[in-house]
Design a protein around this motif. Structure first.
Motif, short mmCIF file in Angstrom:
data_model
loop_
_atom_site.label_atom_id
_atom_site.label_comp_id
_atom_site.label_asym_id
_atom_site.label_seq_id
_atom_site.Cartn_x
_atom_site.Cartn_y
_atom_site.Cartn_z
N ILE A 1 0.82 -1.07 0.09
CA ILE A 1 0.02 -0.01 0.01
C ILE A 1 0.93 1.33 -0.09
O ILE A 1 0.68 2.15 -0.66
N ASP A 2 1.92 1.30 0.94
CA ASP A 2 2.90 2.38 0.71
C ASP A 2 3.57 2.76 -0.47
O ASP A 2 3.55 3.84 -0.98
N SER A 3 3.83 1.54 -1.17
CA SER A 3 4.56 1.75 -2.36
C SER A 3 3.49 2.38 -3.55
O SER A 3 3.85 3.20 -4.26
N ALA A 4 2.34 1.78 -3.54
CA ALA A 4 1.16 2.34 -4.30
C ALA A 4 0.73 3.69 -4.02
O ALA A 4 0.89 4.42 -5.01
N VAL B 1 -5.09 10.98 0.52
CA VAL B 1 -5.57 9.90 -0.23
C VAL B 1 -6.79 9.21 0.16
O VAL B 1 -7.00 9.27 1.38
N GLY B 2 -7.73 8.90 -0.83
CA GLY B 2 -8.86 8.33 -0.24
C GLY B 2 -9.02 6.88 -1.05
O GLY B 2 -8.47 6.85 -2.23
N GLY C 1 -1.27 4.65 9.17
CA GLY C 1 -0.19 5.25 8.40
C GLY C 1 -0.08 6.74 7.99
O GLY C 1 -0.88 7.49 8.83
N GLN C 2 0.69 7.21 7.51
CA GLN C 2 0.77 8.70 7.22
C GLN C 2 -0.15 9.24 6.48
O GLN C 2 -0.67 10.27 6.73
N ASP C 3 -0.72 8.55 5.56
CA ASP C 3 -1.71 8.93 4.68
C ASP C 3 -3.16 8.03 4.69
O ASP C 3 -4.02 8.48 4.01
N TYR C 4 -3.15 7.31 5.50
CA TYR C 4 -4.32 6.09 5.45
C TYR C 4 -4.31 5.43 6.74
O TYR C 4 -3.29 5.50 7.81
N ARG C 5 -5.53 4.73 7.11
CA ARG C 5 -5.65 3.82 8.40
C ARG C 5 -5.90 2.56 7.66
O ARG C 5 -6.89 2.33 6.96
#
Length: 580
Positions: A67-70, A164-165, A259-263
């Motif tokens: 997910i982080d890579s994406a 990001v969503g 995460g930084q941009d998501y959960r």
């Protein structure tokens, strides 16, 4: 009468003593056996839970890395500047076709061959109905996005800002990111359909897993089995970390990772009943042996150690090695239990895939670095060659040598096509015909009126996309193996549609010898060495391989004899509409 009574009393006392002795022997053995059985029960259950937890923990780590890579790949669209530059040029020139070429080229280069994404879409906020896209597998995903997803993406993008969503539409998971300018104003929206096999495949391979549900922020994804609702299971996903809950033969692994941009949250249902059933026979046998024969206890303990405790410990040790960074480590032992052997095989597969993923990322970084260096070099050498040709052409014009000037211009066109400075492997058929005309002009200066060229091109086909320099190697083959041997001849070039395919034909009036046919069959089949082959022979093999790689096995090149006893080279490009 008394004697009889005494004999009966003695007889009864004897059996009472025997019963007491047997009870005194059996009771401690039973108590000891029960305690040992209970300890073994608990030990096996603990090892099973440790194995499940370790397997789930490693799978979650792999998924988080994916997910982080994406997300990093999606962020590249804002940081790179290509999209913003193309959009600024469009605002100045209003050239929609140029904007389409630049955006689709950017999307194709960055995301088409990334197996994390099945589909990548982009639209600009001032023209939201004009969507640019590239896809990894099939065009049907584009239609589904336009019909059912696009409006939802537009609504979601207004709430994201720079975050990001995620959306889940009929089982397809989409990641949405706003593209902002230097002032952090949103001017475009990037949407990516995630590939579940790549992104969440490790979650689906947790040991004894039956059901799996996960959440990206608040977006739910039912990955396997039935939907798991945390509230109905009494599970809370508010606390960070991984947790294990056992309920008979039904267990749950659940957790949350911010995460930084998501959960990222998840609930995994596990059913260890098959293993429990297999082990129950061993447990019952152990208790019976302990009750009736204490000396067999050591043998039973050894049996369980070899068949259960040791395999589970080996699995746990290997999982800890993975946690310490030893990717690719394997379990080479052959276990007697089919369940543990299955676990070992699953672990080996997961470990190999993890190592492959990390090595692939490392190699891709090296390849990207080398590609950038080569790109800088290629910007120098072709520039020098083109400038040199321009100087020679200018001298020829000053000398009023029109013939030499036109040949230099044709050579410059062929050089530009071969170098491909714009980085466009696919061109319109009209541009491909221009390269073919340049080559034929040079050849016609060699043969003069002894060479006749005829063209029949369907006007509606000139806008179709074909691989760059797909005709020139075929024409060169016709000249070298047909025209050159007789020093004269006729070439016919045709382009037309047949069913759902674009057909390109090159026919010359020479015949194929048996040796030529055998050579062509060897080249087009991909067999044999190319070490001593001419550039012409290498060229037609390259054409056939490129067609099959880009358009599939139903496309390709064939060279046969037709009913006129002429050599006919036929290029088939299947499903042309889906390739535009």
């Amino acid at each position: 009468m008394k004697k009889k009574t005494n004999r009966r009393g003695a007889f009864s006392l004897k059996w009472e003593l025997i019963g007491i002795v047997m009870a005194c022997w059996i009771l401690p053995v039973a108590i000891f056996g029960g305690a040992a059985g209970y300890y073994i029960y608990r030990g096996i259950d603990r090892q099973i839970s440790n194995t499940i937890t370790a397997s789930a923990n490693n799978s979650v780590k792999i998924t988080l890395n994916q997910i982080d890579s994406a997300i990093s790949a999606s962020r590249y669209a804002s940081y790179n500047g290509s999209v913003q530059s193309a959009y600024r040029d469009y605002l100045k020139t209003q050239d929609a076709m140029a904007l389409y070429d630049k955006i689709t080229e950017f999307l194709s280069k960055q995301y088409k061959y990334d197996d994390s994404f099945l589909l990548t879409m982009l639209y600009f906020c001032d023209k939201p109905d004009r969507v640019y896209y590239t896809y990894h597998e099939t065009y049907s995903g584009v239609l589904k996005y336009q019909e059912k997803v696009h409006s939802m993406v537009r609504n979601l993008s207004r709430t994201l800002g720079t975050n990001v969503g995620f959306l889940n539409v009929q089982g397809s998971v989409y990641m949405v990111r706003n593209i902002v300018d230097d002032n952090y104003r949103t001017y475009a929206v990037l949407t990516m359909q995630l590939n579940p096999k790549t992104m969440f495949g490790s979650i689906a391979n947790v040991a004894w897993e039956t059901d799996a549900s996960l959440w990206l922020n608040s977006t739910k994804v039912v990955l396997k089995g039935e939907e798991l609702a945390p509230d109905s299971l009494g599970i809370s996903l508010a606390q960070k970390g991984l947790f294990y809950r056992n309920s008979g033969n039904r267990s749950y692994v659940f957790g949350m990772n911010p995460g930084q941009d998501y959960r990222f949250s998840y609930v995994i249902g596990v059913n260890s009943a098959p293993l429990a059933r297999e082990l129950s026979g061993f447990k019952n046998m152990l208790i019976e042996i302990l009750i009736f024969a204490v000396p067999l206890l050591a043998m039973v303990v050894w049996f369980f150690t070899r068949n259960v405790t040791a395999p589970v410990k080996r699995l746990v040790d290997r999982n800890r090695a993975i946690e310490d960074g030893e990717f690719g480590i394997q379990i080479n032992d052959r276990f007697h239990s089919s369940e543990f052997q299955y676990l070992a095989n699953s672990f080996n597969s997961m470990s190999y895939k993890l190592k492959y993923q990390f090595e692939r990322i490392y190699k891709e970084e090296l390849a990207l670095r080398d590609a950038r260096i080569k790109a800088l070099q290629s910007q120098i050498n072709p520039h020098f060659l083109n400038n040199t040709l321009e100087i020679i052409n200018w001298e020829a014009r000053l000398a009023d040598n029109v013939k030499v000037s036109r040949m230099i211009e044709a050579l410059s066109t062929m050089l530009d096509a071969a170098i491909d400075r714009r980085g466009k492997p696919m061109v319109h058929l009209s541009e491909e015909m221009m390269y073919a005309d340049a080559y034929l002009y040079i050849i016609s200066e060699r043969f003069g009126k002894r060479l006749t060229v005829q063209k029949e091109v369907d006007p509606s086909a000139v806008d179709e996309y074909v691989p760059r320099l797909i005709l020139q190697p075929v024409l060169e083959n016709a000249v070298e193996h047909g025209i050159q041997q007789r020093q004269k001849g006729e070439i016919q070039i045709r382009a037309f549609y047949e069913d759902n395919a674009l057909i390109l034909e090159v026919e010359n009036d020479s015949a194929l010898s048996p040796e030529d046919r055998a050579k062509i069959e060897e080249l087009l089949s991909g067999n044999g060495s190319l070490e001593n082959e001419s550039s012409c022979n290498i060229g037609i093999r390259n054409v056939n391989q490129r067609l099959k790689i880009i358009f599939g096995d139903s496309s390709g090149l064939t060279i046969i004899m037709n009913s006129k006893n002429h050599t006919l080279a036929r290029i088939v490009i299947a499903n042309v509409q889906s390739k535009q």
